[in-house]
Design an enzyme around this catalytic site. Structure first.
Site, PDB file in Angstrom:
ATOM      1  N   SER A 106     -55.443  31.928 -36.456  1.00  0.00           N
ATOM      2  CA  SER A 106     -54.699  30.766 -35.981  1.00  0.00           C
ATOM      3  C   SER A 106     -55.669  29.578 -35.860  1.00  0.00           C
ATOM      4  O   SER A 106     -56.316  29.214 -36.841  1.00  0.00           O
ATOM      5  CB  SER A 106     -54.004  31.104 -34.659  1.00  0.00           C
ATOM      6  OG  SER A 106     -53.037  30.156 -34.331  1.00  0.00           O
ATOM      7  N   ASP A 257     -44.480  35.012 -39.918  1.00  0.00           N
ATOM      8  CA  ASP A 257     -45.138  34.188 -38.910  1.00  0.00           C
ATOM      9  C   ASP A 257     -44.314  32.925 -38.663  1.00  0.00           C
ATOM     10  O   ASP A 257     -44.128  32.104 -39.562  1.00  0.00           O
ATOM     11  CB  ASP A 257     -46.552  33.819 -39.374  1.00  0.00           C
ATOM     12  CG  ASP A 257     -47.400  33.205 -38.267  1.00  0.00           C
ATOM     13  OD1 ASP A 257     -46.831  32.685 -37.292  1.00  0.00           O
ATOM     14  OD2 ASP A 257     -48.638  33.243 -38.395  1.00  0.00           O
ATOM     15  N   HIS A 286     -47.010  36.453 -35.971  1.00  0.00           N
ATOM     16  CA  HIS A 286     -48.265  35.813 -35.553  1.00  0.00           C
ATOM     17  C   HIS A 286     -49.096  36.686 -34.618  1.00  0.00           C
ATOM     18  O   HIS A 286     -50.249  36.380 -34.355  1.00  0.00           O
ATOM     19  CB  HIS A 286     -47.935  34.487 -34.856  1.00  0.00           C
ATOM     20  CG  HIS A 286     -49.097  33.556 -34.704  1.00  0.00           C
ATOM     21  ND1 HIS A 286     -49.644  32.863 -35.767  1.00  0.00           N
ATOM     22  CD2 HIS A 286     -49.835  33.201 -33.613  1.00  0.00           C
ATOM     23  CE1 HIS A 286     -50.643  32.122 -35.344  1.00  0.00           C
ATOM     24  NE2 HIS A 286     -50.791  32.310 -34.043  1.00  0.00           N
TER      25      HIS A 286
END
Length: 327
Positions: A106, A257, A286
């Site tokens: 991320s 995601d 995610h």
């Protein structure tokens, strides 16, 4: 992860009154691996190092400025992307490491790419999970989806931004920096609930008071970065990535995601023009604890420990296209 000896703790003074908390795990003689946490502002976590074999790796886990156990917690003064990059240069010098594998998910993947552009000679490889490109559309979309979901508190924040003729990130950042403690806690709880729903598909647990204070500090830093486009607006991160060093690079991304859209991973792989492997994890979102994401990361780290490369070809994901705004 195979457990190693007790961690080595560093407290590294930085400029602007910051002190960086750093933990080293694994074998001090192992392959150096820098593990960059997400957020910005989340802080490091045992989850981020659990897929490493501690017998093979020297695992270096810094808490970025204002994050985790770095101090002062939640501080946004002297806290920019340029500061974080300078901190990584200082950390590498402090640890006397010439080159390291850089692992990030991320926002950690964003910072990993920026670090590789800043210090190409320091990076031996890149392992990127669920990449975030800090594009304006990605940032706007996260909050726009919260408003469309129908929560009246998100709608109120959106309406406030409309009245003030500013982005919703400005409203949130100002509230978390200067609002009353009650408003800061409410916004942090609201953000946490939406983030967990987006990341895992499950409702978030109700945070206790201590957790809520940590969330306020975390989201204060994150809102500060998002408000400024993470200092990656012009040129964009994708535009900059053409200058990345040619090192083993693997992108691991969940096809479901909802926080960092899969189109971003495809756009990054396209920008790297065959210099990276893009490996889709079907059905995963995610959440770094998703079993298939964890298995893909563990396999990648084992491969790299053996060969200093990532094995196999990328896997296609049907129906994926690069969005028109990918740049």
């Amino acid at each position: 992860m195979t457990q190693g000896p007790r961690p080595i703790i560093h407290r590294l003074p930085l400029d602007g009154g910051h002190v960086m908390h750093v933990e080293e795990h694994g074998d001090p003689a192992g392959l150096p691996a820098l593990v960059l946490h997400g957020g910005p502002g989340s802080g490091s976590s045992p989850v981020l190092r659990r897929d490493f074999d501690a017998r093979r790796y020297r695992i270096i886990c810094p808490d970025q400025r204002g994050s985790g156990r770095s101090t002062p917690a939640g501080a946004i003064t002297a806290n920019t992307l340029a500061d974080l990059l300078d901190d990584l240069r200082r950390l590498r010098d402090h640890l006397r490491i010439e080159r390291w594998l850089v692992v990030g998910g991320s926002w950690g993947a964003t910072l990993a790419l920026a670090h590789a552009l800043d210090q190409p000679g320091a990076v031996a490889g890149l392992l990127l999970r669920n990449v975030f490109l800090a594009r304006g559309g990605d940032i706007h979309g996260f909050f726009a989806q919260a408003v469309r979901h129908g929560d009246p508190e998100w709608r109120a924040l959106w309406n406030e931004a409309w009245r003030r003729q500013c982005p919703i990130t400005d409203v949130i950042a100002q509230a978390l920096a200067h609002g009353t403690p009650q408003r800061q806690c409410r916004i942090a709880a609201l953000w946490f609930a939406w983030e967990q729903r987006m990341a895992t598909g499950r409702p978030a647990p109700q945070p206790d008071d201590a957790t809520l204070q940590r969330l306020v500090a975390r989201y204060r830093v994150q809102a500060h970065y998002l408000r400024h486009g993470c200092w990656l607006r012009a040129p964009t991160l994708l535009q900059r990535c053409v200058a990345l060093p040619t090192v083993p690079t693997l992108i691991v991304h969940g096809t479901q995601d909802r926080v960092c859209p899969p189109q971003g991973a495809r756009a990054l792989a396209h920008a790297l023009q065959g210099r990276a492997i893009l490996r889709w994890v079907s059905g995963a979102g995610h959440d770094p604890t998703h079993p298939a994401i964890a298995a893909a990361m563990r396999q990648a780290l084992n491969d790299y420990a053996l060969t200093q490369a990532f094995s196999g070809a990328g896997e296609s994901a049907p129906g994926m296209r690069i969005s028109a705004g990918a740049g």
